[in-house]
Design an enzyme around this catalytic site. Structure first.
Site, PDB file in Angstrom:
ATOM      1  CB  CYS A   1       4.254   8.715  -1.195  1.00  0.00           C
ATOM      2  SG  CYS A   1       5.089   9.239  -2.708  1.00  0.00           S
TER       3      CYS A   1
ATOM      4  CD  GLU B   1       1.188   6.181   3.126  1.00  0.00           C
ATOM      5  OE1 GLU B   1       2.041   6.714   2.398  1.00  0.00           O
ATOM      6  OE2 GLU B   1       0.043   5.893   2.727  1.00  0.00           O
TER       7      GLU B   1
END
Length: 501
Positions: A283, A384
């Site tokens: 992340c 993402e």
């Protein structure tokens, strides 16, 4: 016979009773090596009941010395078994062994912090706020708390949560990713060996059934989560609706702004390391480089030169620098962004979608992809991806690059590469992200500073670990005390507002 990973409830392994199991694969071969038991509502309830009982009888009123003493023993065991835990991570996640060792080391930082929790739990005292009146502020544990953690860091992210939680006096129920569950079970065994009382730490595996029960269970006081933004939003909304405290860390699209004065060799090294490390399944990975001014062509050339030299292979091969992706389905989804990039206006500099490893053809392999001149409307930029795909965008000025970054709905981490201290200072104040690196591509804070993003990268009021972790896992109480002197005359009834003098 396929190995089965079961639950850890009340200080021991408990066989799954639901009859539902999920496969665990070796990403390097694609072979199913393990099955993991999925918990039913009743099994989640049993774990919460064990945690509630442990809190009521042994842990909620335990001394700080007892808690930290056990954590010190756990830290020593964790250090001694770090290679074994790293091997479990590599076998089920696929990341290279050195990266898995690094994950355990970062988790150890939070255990270190929890071992010193005594300082963070000190209260405050004000004496003589009125005649013979003292006021004290203290922090107390919440009770049973839960953690729901992702596949990309099966040891580190749980250790961002439970050491702080149990050091503060709470008991803990962990729901790790069903894709790589074995590291959590090894951690549970080490905690038991360190002397943690039964029921203080529990592990239940599963899917949405287990997650939803934790979010709704009346005896769970707080929920910590790390994962994608859509699930983080769901976790926050559902748990908060049921009256729970929530910290839900979501997804990211981390940008690296490269100014014309930057050392381009250092910037290229950083971009490759931060974009492709752990196969991009971080992340905090840099997934978008914003090249300012005339730096773009040279920077892209340097990134390509380095990316083409990265050795991809099984995580247990010491020569491998990047391993496979966690599942074949995730590999195919990552590849779809590269396949559709040119049609959406991107220049495909490197296409890694056809990569395979000889002798491991069924593994979840994908090579490194590099996309240049990416428009902000492209799916590869907007989403993402969570894989080894790096987007390069162009900006004419610092202001244009900053505006581009701040327009992103994500605000997890960001970085600037420059030799200009004034520009760096402006950036750290003006950029809308929770974690900022100055010539540091992955600005993950050390354990005694808190980790967390802004905007769609965080739902809830508290970041994770550090001082925020202590505050999240405790609640404040203020006690006002008067001890009259025996010689005092009775004060009598006074219906007026209490006086502070």
């Amino acid at each position: 016979m396929t190995k089965t990973v079961n639950h850890w409830i009340g200080g021991k392994t408990v066989e799954g009773a639901s009859g539902t199991y999920g496969p665990v694969t070796d990403p390097a071969t694609g072979a199913v090596t393990t099955q993991v038991a999925f918990a039913s509502v009743d099994e989640v309830d049993a774990a919460v009941a064990a945690a509630r009982e442990a809190y009521a009888t042994v842990w909620g009123n335990s001394s700080l010395a007892q808690r930290t003493g056990i954590l010190f023993k756990f830290r020593a065991l964790l250090d001694a078994h770090r290679d074994e835990i790293a091997e479990l991570i590599t076998a089920e996640h696929g990341k290279v062994h050195s990266d898995a060792l690094g994950e355990v080391a970062r988790g150890l930082e939070i255990v270190d912090l929890a071992c010193g929790i005594t300082v963070q739990l000190k209260g405050e005292l004000s004496t003589q706020v009125s005649s013979r009146v003292d006021v004290a502020s203290i922090r107390q544990p919440l009770g049973v708390v839960a953690g729901i953690t992702p596949f990309n860091f099966p040891a580190m992210v749980p250790m961002w949560m439970f050491p702080m939680a149990i050091a503060c006096g709470n008991t803990f129920v962990l729901k790790p990713s069903e894709k790589d569950p074995s590291a959590a079970m090894k951690i549970a065994e080490l905690l038991a060996e360190a002397g943690l009382p039964d029921g203080v730490f529990n592990v239940v595996h599963g899917d949405k059934v287990a997650v939803d029960r934790l979010l709704q269970h009346p005896d769970v006081a707080a929920v910590s989560f790390v994962g994608s933004t859509p699930i983080a939003r769901y976790i926050h909304t559902t748990a908060a609706t049921h009256g729970k405290r929530v910290q839900a860390l979501g997804g990211a699209k981390n940008h690296m702004l490269v100014l014309p004065d930057a050392d381009l060799d250092a910037a290229a090294d950083a971009a490759v390391s931060a974009a492709y490390g752990s196969a991009g399944e971080r992340c905090m990975a840099i997934s978008a480089v914003v090249a300012v001014g005339a730096t773009g062509d040279e920077l892209v050339a340097k990134i390509r030169e380095r990316a083409e030299k990265i050795k991809i292979g099984p995580g247990n091969d010491p020569t491998s620098e990047m391993g496979p992706l966690i599942t074949a389905a995730h590999r195919d989804k990552v590849a779809s962004y590269v396949h559709g990039a040119a049609a959406q206006g991107c220049e495909v500099v490197l296409d890694g979608t056809g990569y395979t490893v000889p002798g491991h053809e069924d593994g979840h392999w994908i090579g490194l992809s590099l996309l240049d001149r990416v428009p902000v409307t492209a799916d590869a930029y907007r989403d993402e991806i969570f894989g080894p795909v790096l987007c390069v965008l162009r900006a004419e000025t610092y202001e244009e690059g900053l505006a581009l970054i701040n327009a992103s709905p994500f605000g997890n981490g960001t970085a600037i590469f420059t030799r200009d201290g004034g520009a760096a200072r402006r950036f750290q104040l003006e950029v809308e992200a929770g974690m900022v690196g100055v010539n540091v591509p992955i600005p993950v804070p050390v354990g005694y500073h808190s980790f967390g993003g802004w905007k769609d990268s965080l739902f809830g009021d508290h970041h994770i670990y550090g001082n925020d972790g202590t505050h999240f896992y405790t609640r404040g109480k203020v006690v006002t005390t008067r001890w009259p002197d025996p010689a005092d005359a009775p004060a009598g009834v006074d219906l007026g507002f209490p006086r502070n003098h």
